[in-house]
Design an enzyme around this catalytic site. Structure first.
Site, mmCIF file in Angstrom:
data_model
loop_
_atom_site.group_PDB
_atom_site.id
_atom_site.type_symbol
_atom_site.label_atom_id
_atom_site.label_comp_id
_atom_site.label_asym_id
_atom_site.label_seq_id
_atom_site.Cartn_x
_atom_site.Cartn_y
_atom_site.Cartn_z
ATOM 1 N N VAL A 219 0.856 -1.189 0.000
ATOM 2 C CA VAL A 219 0.000 0.000 0.000
ATOM 3 C C VAL A 219 0.889 1.234 0.000
ATOM 4 O O VAL A 219 1.804 1.343 0.823
ATOM 5 C CB VAL A 219 -0.917 0.021 1.247
ATOM 6 C CG1 VAL A 219 -1.662 1.354 1.346
ATOM 7 C CG2 VAL A 219 -1.913 -1.127 1.206
ATOM 8 N N ALA B 143 4.615 4.089 2.828
ATOM 9 C CA ALA B 143 4.093 2.853 2.223
ATOM 10 C C ALA B 143 4.304 1.701 3.193
ATOM 11 O O ALA B 143 5.004 1.844 4.195
ATOM 12 C CB ALA B 143 4.815 2.557 0.920
ATOM 13 N N LYS B 144 3.703 0.592 2.935
ATOM 14 C CA LYS B 144 3.971 -0.625 3.700
ATOM 15 C C LYS B 144 3.593 -1.815 2.855
ATOM 16 O O LYS B 144 2.710 -1.718 1.996
ATOM 17 C CB LYS B 144 3.129 -0.638 4.988
ATOM 18 C CG LYS B 144 3.680 -1.549 6.053
ATOM 19 C CD LYS B 144 4.820 -0.866 6.752
ATOM 20 C CE LYS B 144 5.333 -1.604 7.942
ATOM 21 N NZ LYS B 144 6.112 -0.682 8.790
ATOM 22 N N GLY B 145 4.262 -2.933 3.117
ATOM 23 C CA GLY B 145 3.921 -4.156 2.411
ATOM 24 C C GLY B 145 3.860 -5.311 3.376
ATOM 25 O O GLY B 145 4.290 -5.190 4.530
#
Ligand code: GLU
Length: 424
Positions: A68, A113-115
């Site tokens: 995201v 962001a992050k995943g």
């Protein structure tokens, strides 16, 4: 060894809603107009992929992968990748937004962001994790990029995974691109000081907060929940500065020693013991819940979300909470903690040392140059200290908690930048 999974929390919040409730309060205090509020309230991009992986026994298992991008207003988006069974879209969305605020609080030129991949890395072989990491990178090759979106480690990942990610991305591009990811091993362009950076930032935040509360570090007792990368380095560095770490914990339980736990020994024990503290005999075993409510000067939650919640907030006995984890306090517990007069150095401030040194790693990669550990530490300590002072000043000015003040600082920076950049 059977891991004791954390007890289910009655009021376990949706992490995205938890983030939004603080965002909402801070936006109102700041008088943010609707237009900017609406831009920042939803992520810029959400990607979900299915990753079929051949397991060691020949079977094929399909994993869910997420990335995201909450915002790229301040620059390319930045944030870690989490491997855990709890990973789901709402969690990744919240963690991505927290990265936006975190980068803005410490004033580095990144969006958030992050995943994550829903998996249990503890039950997978190194080969399986490698194939999963390469498949994920391949699927995200259009998203990632040194000027687009730059991943890093988070829960369940570390330098090993970042090396695979860098290699897989470089193969797609047909050239070595080490600035696409941070938290790499040193030989691949990792930065000195990156491994301990988040723990070091927690230490700087804790000492700065103790100064405000007039707590003498040489007389301070500290309990640390979580003994992974963040918790163990924070413990070690605080111990080096004279503090007494009376309790530590991991998934195997919590360990208490009133006289102070010898942290170097605890780390050596963990490293020889498959990464966990089970059987550590320099301390008395207590429950994880008891650790959180010990009467100490400082509590450092350094594991995961929502561990301080409406079930236990009333019983927290610390004078100061320094949030090493992302989102360790549920938004519903904020009011109780404030009413008890406990100071909180919030996550988006206190654990920002990691992304700060990630930024230095990226800068060094792009310069094709290496900084000394002294330079990295000196610069990151200064950034952390300045950010703390900025948030502290804002909390006095707006008469709000340190948490809301941190959001105010962050939202103000992002919204001003947005106004200059504009949209369509
Ligand atoms: N995962 C870390 C965090 O939550 C580090 C992110 C990064 O270095 O980009 O802050």
């Amino acid at each position: 060894m059977a891991y004791i999974e954390p007890a289910p929390i009655k009021d376990r919040e949706n992490p995205f809603e938890s983030m939004m409730s603080r965002f909402h309060i801070a936006s109102q205090a700041l008088g943010l107009d609707d237009e900017v509020y609406n831009v920042l309230k939803s992520p810029a991009k959400q990607v979900q992929v299915s990753l079929p992986i051949t397991m060691d026994d020949g079977s094929i298992k399909v994993f869910d992968g997420f990335r995201v991008i909450h915002s790229n207003i301040l620059g390319p988006s930045k944030g870690g990748i989490r491997y855990d069974m709890s990973v789901h879209m709402d969690e990744v969305k919240a963690l991505a937004a927290w990265m936006t605020w975190k980068c803005a609080v410490v004033d580095i030129p990144y969006g958030g962001a992050k995943g994550g991949i829903k998996c249990n890395p503890r039950q997978m072989s190194s080969g399986e994790i490698e194939r999963l990491t390469r498949a994920y990178t391949f699927a995200m090759a259009e998203i990632f990029g040194p000027d687009r979106d730059i991943p890093a480690p988070d829960m369940g990942t570390g330098p090993r995974e970042m090396a695979w990610l860098m290699d897989a991305y470089s193969r797609v591009q047909g050239m070595t691109v080490n600035s696409v990811v941070t938290g790499k091993p040193l030989v691949l362009g990792g930065s000195l000081g990156r491994a301990e950076a988040t723990g070091r930032g927690v230490m700087v935040s804790a000492l700065t907060a103790m100064e405000k509360l007039r707590i003498n570090p040489y007389q301070a007792s500290i309990s640390v929940q979580g003994f992974g990368n963040v918790g163990s380095y924070a413990s070690l560095l605080l111990e080096e500065r004279g503090c007494r770490i009376v309790a530590i914990s991991d998934l195997s339980g919590a360990y208490y020693n009133e006289k102070g736990i010898p942290i170097e020994e605890a780390i050596a024990f963990r490293d020889k013991n498959n990464g966990h503290l089970d059987g550590f005999d320099q301390a008395e075993k207590i429950s994880g819940e008891d650790l959180l409510t010990l009467k100490v000067d400082v509590l450092v939650p350094a594991a995961t979300e929502d561990v301080i919640n409406t079930d236990n907030a009333e019983n927290i006995n610390a004078r100061l909470i320094v949030e090493g984890a992302n989102g360790p306090t549920s938004s519903t517990a904020d009011g109780i903690i404030n009413e008890k007069g406990i100071m909180v150095a919030p996550d988006i401030l206190a654990n920002a040392g990691g992304v700060t040194v990630s930024y230095f790693e990226w800068v060094q990669n792009r310069l094709g140059y290496k900084w000394s550990a002294e330079r990295v530490n000196r610069r990151s300590d200064r950034i952390m200290k300045d950010a703390f002072e900025r948030v502290y000043k804002t909390s006095l000015e707006y008469k709000v908690s340190m948490r809301i003040a941190a959001y105010i600082v962050a939202i103000d920076k992002v919204s001003k930048t947005y106004k200059f950049r504009g949209g369509f």
